[in-house]
Design a protein around this motif. Structure first.
Motif, mmCIF file in Angstrom:
data_model
loop_
_atom_site.group_PDB
_atom_site.id
_atom_site.type_symbol
_atom_site.label_atom_id
_atom_site.label_comp_id
_atom_site.label_asym_id
_atom_site.label_seq_id
_atom_site.Cartn_x
_atom_site.Cartn_y
_atom_site.Cartn_z
ATOM 1 N N ALA A 211 40.993 45.777 27.967
ATOM 2 C CA ALA A 211 41.322 44.813 26.814
ATOM 3 C C ALA A 211 41.562 43.440 27.343
ATOM 4 C CB ALA A 211 42.319 45.475 25.941
ATOM 5 N N ALA A 212 41.606 43.393 28.718
ATOM 6 C CA ALA A 212 42.107 42.006 29.165
ATOM 7 C C ALA A 212 41.422 41.865 30.731
ATOM 8 C CB ALA A 212 43.736 41.905 29.537
ATOM 9 N N ARG A 213 41.388 40.730 31.094
ATOM 10 C CA ARG A 213 40.712 40.306 32.333
ATOM 11 C C ARG A 213 42.019 39.715 33.310
ATOM 12 N NH1 ARG A 213 35.642 38.996 34.006
ATOM 13 N NH2 ARG A 213 34.992 40.886 32.614
ATOM 14 N N ARG A 214 42.269 40.516 34.372
ATOM 15 C CA ARG A 214 43.272 40.206 35.421
ATOM 16 C C ARG A 214 42.653 39.425 36.406
ATOM 17 N NH1 ARG A 214 48.340 42.515 37.549
ATOM 18 N NH2 ARG A 214 48.666 41.926 39.584
ATOM 19 N N ILE A 215 43.154 38.241 37.036
ATOM 20 C CA ILE A 215 42.531 37.515 38.026
ATOM 21 C C ILE A 215 43.784 37.586 39.151
ATOM 22 C CG2 ILE A 215 41.005 36.022 36.960
ATOM 23 C CD1 ILE A 215 43.121 33.727 36.854
ATOM 24 N N ASP A 216 43.194 37.437 40.222
ATOM 25 C CA ASP A 216 44.488 37.575 41.471
ATOM 26 C C ASP A 216 45.167 36.167 41.782
ATOM 27 O OD1 ASP A 216 44.025 40.067 41.729
ATOM 28 O OD2 ASP A 216 42.299 39.817 43.151
ATOM 29 N N ASP A 217 44.458 35.270 41.427
ATOM 30 C CA ASP A 217 44.934 33.871 41.836
ATOM 31 C C ASP A 217 44.218 32.504 41.235
ATOM 32 O OD1 ASP A 217 42.702 33.493 43.279
ATOM 33 O OD2 ASP A 217 43.147 34.241 44.995
ATOM 34 N N ALA A 218 45.026 31.558 41.217
ATOM 35 C CA ALA A 218 44.269 30.535 40.455
ATOM 36 C C ALA A 218 42.634 30.095 40.630
ATOM 37 C CB ALA A 218 44.819 29.279 41.043
ATOM 38 N N ALA A 219 42.155 30.525 41.849
ATOM 39 C CA ALA A 219 40.785 30.208 42.248
ATOM 40 C C ALA A 219 39.845 31.225 41.311
ATOM 41 C CB ALA A 219 40.500 30.693 43.685
ATOM 42 N N GLY A 220 40.434 32.032 40.733
ATOM 43 C CA GLY A 220 39.724 33.137 39.960
ATOM 44 C C GLY A 220 39.479 32.774 38.271
ATOM 45 N N LEU A 221 40.132 31.778 38.104
ATOM 46 C CA LEU A 221 40.583 31.213 36.731
ATOM 47 C C LEU A 221 39.039 30.653 36.246
ATOM 48 C CD1 LEU A 221 41.924 31.289 34.039
ATOM 49 C CD2 LEU A 221 42.941 28.903 34.877
ATOM 50 N N PRO A 222 38.341 29.609 37.005
ATOM 51 C CA PRO A 222 37.398 28.991 36.395
ATOM 52 C C PRO A 222 35.945 30.003 36.161
ATOM 53 C CG PRO A 222 38.126 27.561 38.139
ATOM 54 C CD PRO A 222 38.986 28.981 38.313
ATOM 55 N N GLN A 223 35.729 30.908 36.968
ATOM 56 C CA GLN A 223 34.723 31.617 36.917
ATOM 57 C C GLN A 223 34.944 32.740 35.713
ATOM 58 O OE1 GLN A 223 31.890 31.536 38.274
ATOM 59 N NE2 GLN A 223 31.313 33.068 36.604
ATOM 60 N N ALA A 224 36.551 33.272 35.610
ATOM 61 C CA ALA A 224 36.663 34.057 34.401
ATOM 62 C C ALA A 224 36.533 33.538 33.146
ATOM 63 C CB ALA A 224 38.251 34.732 34.807
ATOM 64 N N VAL A 225 36.786 32.220 33.201
ATOM 65 C CA VAL A 225 36.577 31.482 31.812
ATOM 66 C C VAL A 225 35.116 31.284 31.550
ATOM 67 C CG1 VAL A 225 36.966 29.448 30.542
ATOM 68 C CG2 VAL A 225 38.896 30.430 31.983
ATOM 69 N N VAL A 226 34.431 30.909 32.508
ATOM 70 C CA VAL A 226 33.011 30.885 32.223
ATOM 71 C C VAL A 226 32.272 32.080 31.981
ATOM 72 C CG1 VAL A 226 30.889 30.319 33.420
ATOM 73 C CG2 VAL A 226 32.626 28.780 33.738
ATOM 74 N N THR A 227 32.750 33.171 32.621
ATOM 75 C CA THR A 227 32.018 34.573 32.143
ATOM 76 C C THR A 227 32.545 35.218 30.844
ATOM 77 O OG1 THR A 227 32.038 35.116 34.428
ATOM 78 C CG2 THR A 227 31.956 37.007 32.971
ATOM 79 N N LEU A 228 33.616 34.748 30.509
ATOM 80 C CA LEU A 228 34.143 35.377 29.043
ATOM 81 C C LEU A 228 34.065 34.423 27.963
ATOM 82 C CD1 LEU A 228 37.537 37.162 30.528
ATOM 83 C CD2 LEU A 228 35.013 38.192 29.930
ATOM 84 N N LEU A 229 33.399 33.308 28.299
ATOM 85 C CA LEU A 229 33.019 32.283 27.037
ATOM 86 C C LEU A 229 31.584 32.970 26.448
ATOM 87 C CD1 LEU A 229 34.433 28.786 27.879
ATOM 88 C CD2 LEU A 229 34.829 30.307 26.016
ATOM 89 N N ALA A 230 31.009 33.950 27.369
ATOM 90 C CA ALA A 230 29.814 34.482 26.709
ATOM 91 C C ALA A 230 30.116 35.286 25.728
ATOM 92 C CB ALA A 230 29.032 35.119 27.915
ATOM 93 N N PRO A 231 29.479 35.075 24.428
ATOM 94 C CA PRO A 231 30.079 35.922 23.153
ATOM 95 C C PRO A 231 30.184 37.498 23.525
ATOM 96 C CG PRO A 231 28.424 34.338 22.688
ATOM 97 C CD PRO A 231 28.332 34.390 24.138
#
Length: 268
Positions: A211-231
């Motif tokens: 129910a959540a997406r964990r990222i290990d560091d700041a470098a993972g944030l951009p791709q996580a946001v792009v991926t999860l903005l897909a409806p």
């Protein structure tokens, strides 16, 4: 219960699990542990955990409707309680999102409202167009960051944004961190970093239930946001989060039905 606390005799544990006709398990970690101990996959049902109900944050519905109309057709995401040390990662994430959707809007709440002005300047220097709610600036079409500073409006932002990065989880201090179930209970998919702060149990519940997406560091944030903005991606997280955060009423009901069916089956 976690596998290390299971009290079945060690020499019978594997065979006992294999004999069970139904296992109702709260999360993927429990499922994996059960399979390792000999449970039959076809007899496992994922229900989610039974959790305490939480009262959703309140909001002004008229304001929500007005902003929803203003944001219509724009991809929204929220960055809540962002520390100064996390700002560069958030900026990079928004710049990345804008390469895919030029009208995307980031709603940002600083962890410390006294840093809002400095954050606005930093984001402007990075090439983002910022509107500040505290200055009554409107989030017009050319604006791509809406800087808000009233934590009492969090219920409004969680309802508007289908995706939320929970700040203080990448860099401290963690004191301003907010309960992740605030977002989860209002339909916002959640991204977070490795710092659990005051909410280790809550993050464990959400992560374990997918129910959540964990990222290990700041470098993972951009791709996580792009991926999860897909409806479809955000919807899956949000659905899982809703299941966990609604107090487990459906889970309790499912367990009761399983017990009833077992008793009736034995009686027959």
């Amino acid at each position: 219960a976690p596998p290390q606390r299971w009290t079945l005799p060690g020499f019978r544990r594997r065979s006992a699990l294999a004999e069970l006709t139904l296992l109702l398990l709260p999360d993927l970690a429990s499922r994996d542990a059960a399979l390792d101990l000999g449970a039959v996959d076809e007899r496992i049902e994922m229900t989610g955990p039974i959790t305490l109900p939480r009262e959703p944050l309140k909001h002004n519905e008229a304001e929500r409707m007005a902003l929803a109309e203003a944001f219509q057709g724009r991809q929204l995401w929220l960055a809540s309680t962002v520390n100064a040390a996390e700002l560069d990662a958030v900026i990079e994430a928004q710049l990345t999102v804008l390469t895919y959707s030029h009208r995307a809007m980031l709603i940002l709440l600083a962890a410390d409202s006294r840093e809002s002005e400095a954050m606005a300047a930093t984001m402007t220097e990075a090439g983002l167009v910022v509107a500040q709610r505290s200055l009554d600036e409107d989030p017009t079409d050319e604006v791509n960051v809406y800087l808000v500073d009233d934590a009492f409006e969090m219920g409004l932002w969680y309802r508007l944004a289908p995706l939320c990065f929970m700040g203080t989880t990448l860099a401290g201090p963690t004191d301003p961190a907010r309960d992740p179930f605030e977002a989860a209970s209002l339909g916002s998919a959640v991204i977070h970093g490795p710092q659990d702060g005051s909410f280790p149990a809550e993050w464990a519940q959400l992560d374990g239930a997918g129910a959540a997406r964990r990222i290990d560091d700041a470098a993972g944030l951009p791709q996580a946001v792009v991926t999860l903005l897909a409806p479809d991606q955000a919807a899956q997280l949000a659905t899982n989060a809703w299941s966990v955060s609604t107090g487990g009423a459906g889970v309790a009901n499912r367990i009761a039905h399983a017990i009833r069916d077992t008793i009736l089956g034995e009686a027959a």
